[in-house]
Scaffold this motif. Structure first.
Motif, PDB file in Angstrom:
ATOM      1  N   TRP A  60      -9.179   4.940  -8.937  1.00  0.00           N
ATOM      2  CA  TRP A  60     -10.181   4.636  -8.878  1.00  0.00           C
ATOM      3  C   TRP A  60      -9.439   3.099  -7.739  1.00  0.00           C
ATOM      4  O   TRP A  60     -10.233   3.387  -7.149  1.00  0.00           O
ATOM      5  N   GLY A  61      -8.550   2.740  -8.870  1.00  0.00           N
ATOM      6  CA  GLY A  61      -8.706   1.580  -8.540  1.00  0.00           C
ATOM      7  C   GLY A  61      -7.459   1.301  -7.316  1.00  0.00           C
ATOM      8  O   GLY A  61      -7.111   0.516  -6.630  1.00  0.00           O
ATOM      9  N   SER A  62      -7.144   2.216  -7.169  1.00  0.00           N
ATOM     10  CA  SER A  62      -5.666   2.532  -5.703  1.00  0.00           C
ATOM     11  C   SER A  62      -6.287   3.393  -4.716  1.00  0.00           C
ATOM     12  O   SER A  62      -7.465   2.862  -3.553  1.00  0.00           O
ATOM     13  N   LEU A  63      -6.636   4.662  -4.478  1.00  0.00           N
ATOM     14  CA  LEU A  63      -6.997   4.968  -3.777  1.00  0.00           C
ATOM     15  C   LEU A  63      -8.682   4.691  -2.789  1.00  0.00           C
ATOM     16  O   LEU A  63      -8.581   4.680  -2.513  1.00  0.00           O
ATOM     17  N   VAL A  64      -9.355   5.688  -4.257  1.00  0.00           N
ATOM     18  CA  VAL A  64     -10.779   5.060  -3.718  1.00  0.00           C
ATOM     19  C   VAL A  64     -11.499   3.520  -3.055  1.00  0.00           C
ATOM     20  O   VAL A  64     -11.929   3.583  -2.660  1.00  0.00           O
ATOM     21  N   ARG A  65     -10.743   2.732  -3.537  1.00  0.00           N
ATOM     22  CA  ARG A  65     -10.453   1.463  -3.373  1.00  0.00           C
ATOM     23  C   ARG A  65     -10.288   0.949  -1.922  1.00  0.00           C
ATOM     24  O   ARG A  65     -10.986   0.539  -0.754  1.00  0.00           O
ATOM     25  N   VAL A  66      -9.226   1.782  -2.172  1.00  0.00           N
ATOM     26  CA  VAL A  66      -8.446   1.100   0.123  1.00  0.00           C
ATOM     27  C   VAL A  66      -9.255   2.767   0.883  1.00  0.00           C
ATOM     28  O   VAL A  66      -9.744   1.944   1.673  1.00  0.00           O
ATOM     29  N   ALA A  67      -9.818   3.713   0.837  1.00  0.00           N
ATOM     30  CA  ALA A  67     -10.413   4.197   1.350  1.00  0.00           C
ATOM     31  C   ALA A  67     -11.788   3.795   1.905  1.00  0.00           C
ATOM     32  O   ALA A  67     -12.168   3.625   3.091  1.00  0.00           O
ATOM     33  N   LEU A  68     -12.628   2.673   0.955  1.00  0.00           N
ATOM     34  CA  LEU A  68     -13.935   2.414   1.091  1.00  0.00           C
ATOM     35  C   LEU A  68     -13.596   1.291   1.267  1.00  0.00           C
ATOM     36  O   LEU A  68     -14.673   1.167   2.773  1.00  0.00           O
ATOM     37  N   LEU A  69     -12.707  -0.116   1.404  1.00  0.00           N
ATOM     38  CA  LEU A  69     -12.620  -0.511   2.232  1.00  0.00           C
ATOM     39  C   LEU A  69     -11.919  -0.660   3.700  1.00  0.00           C
ATOM     40  O   LEU A  69     -12.702  -0.973   4.600  1.00  0.00           O
ATOM     41  N   HIS A  70     -11.600   0.697   4.126  1.00  0.00           N
ATOM     42  CA  HIS A  70     -10.832   1.170   5.109  1.00  0.00           C
ATOM     43  C   HIS A  70     -12.376   1.536   5.761  1.00  0.00           C
ATOM     44  O   HIS A  70     -12.214   1.042   7.654  1.00  0.00           O
ATOM     45  N   HIS A  71     -13.208   2.228   5.213  1.00  0.00           N
ATOM     46  CA  HIS A  71     -14.113   2.488   6.396  1.00  0.00           C
ATOM     47  C   HIS A  71     -15.350   1.356   6.107  1.00  0.00           C
ATOM     48  O   HIS A  71     -15.886   1.255   7.734  1.00  0.00           O
ATOM     49  N   VAL A  72     -15.735   0.838   5.548  1.00  0.00           N
ATOM     50  CA  VAL A  72     -16.409  -0.832   6.134  1.00  0.00           C
ATOM     51  C   VAL A  72     -15.513  -1.232   6.736  1.00  0.00           C
ATOM     52  O   VAL A  72     -16.479  -1.906   7.719  1.00  0.00           O
ATOM     53  N   THR A  73     -14.337  -1.407   7.056  1.00  0.00           N
ATOM     54  CA  THR A  73     -14.187  -2.561   7.749  1.00  0.00           C
ATOM     55  C   THR A  73     -13.817  -1.938   9.324  1.00  0.00           C
ATOM     56  O   THR A  73     -14.226  -1.866  10.441  1.00  0.00           O
ATOM     57  N   TRP A  74     -13.601  -0.330   9.164  1.00  0.00           N
ATOM     58  CA  TRP A  74     -13.969   0.228  10.802  1.00  0.00           C
ATOM     59  C   TRP A  74     -15.460   0.503  11.111  1.00  0.00           C
ATOM     60  O   TRP A  74     -15.581   0.756  12.040  1.00  0.00           O
ATOM     61  N   SER A  75     -16.117   0.187   9.491  1.00  0.00           N
ATOM     62  CA  SER A  75     -17.469   0.431  10.760  1.00  0.00           C
ATOM     63  C   SER A  75     -17.954  -1.146  11.955  1.00  0.00           C
ATOM     64  O   SER A  75     -18.394  -0.980  11.734  1.00  0.00           O
ATOM     65  N   ILE A  76     -17.111  -2.080  11.273  1.00  0.00           N
ATOM     66  CA  ILE A  76     -18.581  -3.023  12.329  1.00  0.00           C
ATOM     67  C   ILE A  76     -16.895  -2.558  13.157  1.00  0.00           C
ATOM     68  O   ILE A  76     -17.283  -3.697  14.073  1.00  0.00           O
ATOM     69  N   ASN A  77     -15.765  -2.097  13.758  1.00  0.00           N
ATOM     70  CA  ASN A  77     -15.458  -1.273  15.126  1.00  0.00           C
ATOM     71  C   ASN A  77     -16.630  -0.756  15.719  1.00  0.00           C
ATOM     72  O   ASN A  77     -17.111  -1.364  17.061  1.00  0.00           O
TER      73      ASN A  77
END
Length: 351
Positions: free
Chosen positions: A229-246
């Motif tokens: 939860w604190g590493s894998l899920v967190r990183v994936a969620l942040l990645h896709h939120v950031t990429w959604s800005i693009n």
């Protein structure tokens, strides 16, 4: 002994030939500020694929796991804490400070922001900044590294472009020249070092949650669930939120301000993106420290910058000014398509 007149008289060549200075040794180029050069190699491409696919699979598995077994408060707290550390490291540090110079910061704060942004696992500092400055220079036009309008305006072209803007561009082997787009960071030894230490900060980012989880629960199971939860899920969620800005924020959303691209405001991404999804004002006024400038537009990044300013750790903050906003605001709603206004933007303001 007398000197011959012919030897004493300078020759025509000696008179007319200009004196050429000895060739100077060119100053050595500083070490590369990223992990590689301007082309991604096979090893780096594979590592990138690994860091995208594995967290994404964890994100897909998170829903059934949470439904069937639940998630502990410890794991949830670690996921939220590390998510917003990395998110604000990107939004306040990599984006508003290092890319656009929306404020100036004391040296320890600059170092802390560079490390926090690196822990988001979105690539080395210098490469991230160079890519984003290039994006602003060519936003939604030829040369933009991740425009969703890359292939055209038709529905099939837009779907293909959304994939490219969200994820596909990351695998483009041609890299943005760091020396051209981020010379201020390349020439800073401390920031260049942090950028090159991306693997180290990635390791710290992924290893700290399971370390905390294991120590608090004093069990391997606690470490394993914290890693999930604190590493894998967190990183994936942040990645896709950031990429959604693009992708999403350049394909849809309201456009109350005039900009030379298709950037829009997407309200439902505001909290998770720490205020970055108020994207239209950002492209209309890139050096502004606050992106959500209208009422009820939540922007936690701007709030954090305000707290740092009150503490005396940052200064010369470029807060929005009413007259500047009024000059950029549309009349008549601003929900529509590509604007015809092609004014130059003050997009790159080095810190």
């Amino acid at each position: 002994m007398t000197t011959s007149p012919d030897l004493a008289r300078p020759t025509p060549a000696a008179v007319t030939e200009p004196v050429r200075p000895a060739p100077s040794t060119p100053a050595p180029e500083p070490p590369s500020a990223t992990l590689g050069g301007e082309q991604r190699g096979g090893v780096e491409q594979f590592a990138l694929l690994l860091f995208i696919v594995v967290p994404f699979l964890a994100l897909l598995a998170a829903v059934p796991l949470a439904w069937g077994w639940g998630v502990s408060w410890l794991d949830l707290g670690l996921m939220v804490a590390f998510y917003f550390i990395g998110c604000h490291g990107i939004t306040v540090g990599f984006h508003r400070h290092f890319t656009h110079g929306a404020f100036k910061a004391k040296r320890p704060v600059r170092i802390a922001l560079a490390i926090a942004g690196s822990m988001a696992v979105e690539g080395p500092l210098v490469r991230w900044v160079a890519d984003h400055r290039r994006h602003h220079r060519h936003s939604d036009a030829e040369g933009d590294p991740h425009s969703p309008w890359r292939y055209g305006d038709s529905v099939p072209a837009l779907l293909k472009g959304l994939w490219w803007a969200h994820l596909g561009w990351l695998f483009d082997t041609e890299q943005t020249p760091a020396r051209q787009y981020a010379p201020d960071l390349v020439d800073d030894p401390g920031l260049r070092r942090i950028s090159r230490q991306f693997v180290l900060w990635t390791t710290v980012s992924l290893a700290t949650p399971p370390l905390v989880g294991g120590l608090v629960t004093w069990s391997w199971q606690g470490a394993l669930t914290a890693f999930f939860w604190g590493s894998l899920v967190r990183v994936a969620l942040l990645h896709h939120v950031t990429w959604s800005i693009n992708s999403i924020c350049h394909a849809t959303g309201r456009r109350p301000f005039r900009s030379r691209d298709r950037s829009g405001n997407v309200w439902w991404l505001a909290v998770l993106s720490c205020g970055e999804s108020w994207h239209n004002l950002h492209h209309a006024d890139p050096t502004c420290a606050r992106h959500g400038v209208d009422r009820w537009q939540l922007d936690s990044s701007a709030r954090l910058i305000r707290w740092l300013e009150k503490a005396g750790w940052v200064h010369d903050v470029r807060w929005p000014r009413p007259e500047r906003l009024a000059a950029r605001r549309r009349t008549g709603g601003g929900a529509g398509g590509r604007p015809s206004d092609r004014r130059a933007e003050d997009t790159v303001k080095t810190a």
